[in-house]
Design a protein around this motif. Sequence first.
Motif, PDB file in Angstrom:
ATOM      1  N   LYS A 399       0.822  -1.386   0.004  1.00  0.00           N
ATOM      2  CA  LYS A 399       0.064   0.109  -0.105  1.00  0.00           C
ATOM      3  C   LYS A 399       0.892   1.291   0.157  1.00  0.00           C
ATOM      4  CE  LYS A 399      -0.667  -0.348   5.317  1.00  0.00           C
ATOM      5  NZ  LYS A 399       0.176   0.849   5.482  1.00  0.00           N
ATOM      6  N   CYS A 429     -16.849   3.687  -5.914  1.00  0.00           N
ATOM      7  CA  CYS A 429     -16.108   4.831  -5.153  1.00  0.00           C
ATOM      8  C   CYS A 429     -16.633   6.139  -5.423  1.00  0.00           C
ATOM      9  CB  CYS A 429     -14.513   5.024  -5.638  1.00  0.00           C
ATOM     10  SG  CYS A 429     -13.536   6.162  -5.076  1.00  0.00           S
ATOM     11  N   LYS A 434      -6.691   9.349  -9.645  1.00  0.00           N
ATOM     12  CA  LYS A 434      -5.516   9.997  -9.328  1.00  0.00           C
ATOM     13  C   LYS A 434      -4.080   9.797 -10.282  1.00  0.00           C
ATOM     14  CE  LYS A 434      -6.935  10.883  -4.764  1.00  0.00           C
ATOM     15  NZ  LYS A 434      -6.615  10.908  -3.211  1.00  0.00           N
ATOM     16  N   THR A 533      -6.292   5.824  -6.128  1.00  0.00           N
ATOM     17  CA  THR A 533      -5.668   6.213  -4.789  1.00  0.00           C
ATOM     18  C   THR A 533      -4.342   6.709  -5.304  1.00  0.00           C
ATOM     19  OG1 THR A 533      -4.587   3.944  -4.372  1.00  0.00           O
ATOM     20  CG2 THR A 533      -6.671   4.541  -3.539  1.00  0.00           C
ATOM     21  N   THR A 537      -3.310  -0.739  -4.336  1.00  0.00           N
ATOM     22  CA  THR A 537      -4.579  -0.758  -3.234  1.00  0.00           C
ATOM     23  C   THR A 537      -5.217  -2.003  -3.382  1.00  0.00           C
ATOM     24  OG1 THR A 537      -4.419   1.678  -3.506  1.00  0.00           O
ATOM     25  CG2 THR A 537      -6.410   0.522  -2.465  1.00  0.00           C
ATOM     26  N   GLU A 541     -10.965  -1.956  -0.255  1.00  0.00           N
ATOM     27  CA  GLU A 541     -11.157  -0.795   0.642  1.00  0.00           C
ATOM     28  C   GLU A 541     -12.358   0.043  -0.066  1.00  0.00           C
ATOM     29  OE1 GLU A 541      -7.845   2.251   0.289  1.00  0.00           O
ATOM     30  OE2 GLU A 541      -6.421   0.743   1.223  1.00  0.00           O
TER      31      GLU A 541
END
Length: 544
Positions: A399, A429, A434, A533, A537, A541
């Motif tokens: 991570k 999400c 990103k 992210t 990842t 999540e």
Amino acid sequence: MLTSRYLQVYLLAMKQVDKDILSVMASSIISPPSASFIVKKKELGSSAFSSSSSPSPFSVPKCNKSAAKKIVSAMAPQQAERMPATTGSVKTAMTLTEKIFARASEKPRLSPGDNVWVNVDTLMTHDISGPGSIGIFKREFGPDAKVWDREKVVIIPDHYIFTADKLANRNVDILRDFCNDQNIKYFYDIKDLGNFKANPDYKGVCHVALAQEGHCRPGEVLLGTDSHTCTAAAFGQFATGIGNTDAGFVLGTGKLLLKVPPTLKFIMDGEMPDYLLAKDLILQIIGEISVAGATYKSMEFAGTTVESLTMEERMTLCNMVIEAGGKNGVVPADSTTFKYLEDKTTIPYEPVYSDAQARQVFLTEYRFDITKLEPLVAKSIYLCSLNSPDNRALARECKDVKIDRVYIGSCTGGKTEDFMAVAKVFLACGKKVKVPTFLVPATRKVWMDLYTLPVPGSGGKTCSQIFEEAGCDTPASPTCGACMGGPRDTYARMNKAVVCVSTTNRNFPGRMGHKEGQVYLASPYTAAASALTGFVTDPREFLQ
């Protein structure tokens, strides 16, 4: 007619290949995978897969520069490894792969290690290897020779297509001239490189197109000049990659001398967690047995987990057996297979299955409890000093690894269901990515699906709409894309030393372009989560 000189040379070459293969197999037997990867049969009790306060059976080392810790896995060889039989009279049962070889060679019974001339049902080649195979065919059979069966040769331009590279463009021209001269029935041509939709015959990535166009059928032998031809064995057939010389020989004769491989059986049971995909399953297996663990062996997949997989997920599973050194990887045909093929082919086929007594003839049998598995990645070589897809780690343990881009595509991870999985994570999400996220559909059909099929739970939105809202690049023209690097102007090629999470199949140095680029292999779920992210990842999540 095949020249006697060429036949002699070919047989001598095959004898040398046999010696080399036996040498590799011998070294594999002498040096088996580390015991730390395996729960031995005598240690496997009723509580081996049960929940407890002990460490997870799938624990793996953190992704850092320090020496890797030992990996313990819930995988159990069920019997001792045996040497391949040297005669056919010792045993009566045969595995699925042995039965296909027996039928294709017109033999009543075969054993691992037997060398037989196999009748080929389908030969596939593409723009990378096709010109070389054609050159060998013409050199050895004559400039005016005809292929053994124009309806059994499938030629699919797919690798270096949308490029200004003159040599790459020339390769497609060579394929076109040959197909016109030979009147090849299945040539999926492309002429207009500016707009793939202007080419009605163009399909895209060969391994996905073979399935979509009905060239994959249970019980048959399919050979291709590409190592990931093993993808087709998801349909219960024997499918493997061959070299240009072998392909040239097949073009002229429709036959090939092959050694019958011994079979490893992988039994995966348990309901698939909703955060896992077939990519996680095959990364787990490769991480356990290593990239040499199945050298010249057949990998047969079974169990309730495998039975629950869709055809596209089974294709992912079989696609990467070559990354374990496998000769082929096969899933027995069942109702899922037959349903997929209903509108794909009218050619009759006859599936075969391993005999009930075949457990006695499997080289080794492995068992996995999939309910214990966590999302995985194959780590980049520059962080962990291992340059292969068996460099496995839990996604959550990486991570802190910052990434520069995400790539969704290839024969491994560019199918319709792969993009649906990515859209599912983005939808859950509701935010933008990103890092640059490149989308390369495997085929024309996949590209169309992205713009037409609604994503479940999206209120009718398509993948393309969800991708646009998430800030991804517009889906590119269907091709192999940057999976194998390609010319410098290839879309999404890694022309700089960047870090990429990819749904492709290999992370060797320079595989996707720059030799110092870092590639983390992952499932579409993990790749999508990482895009959101900017770090490697765990998809849980967003999915839990």
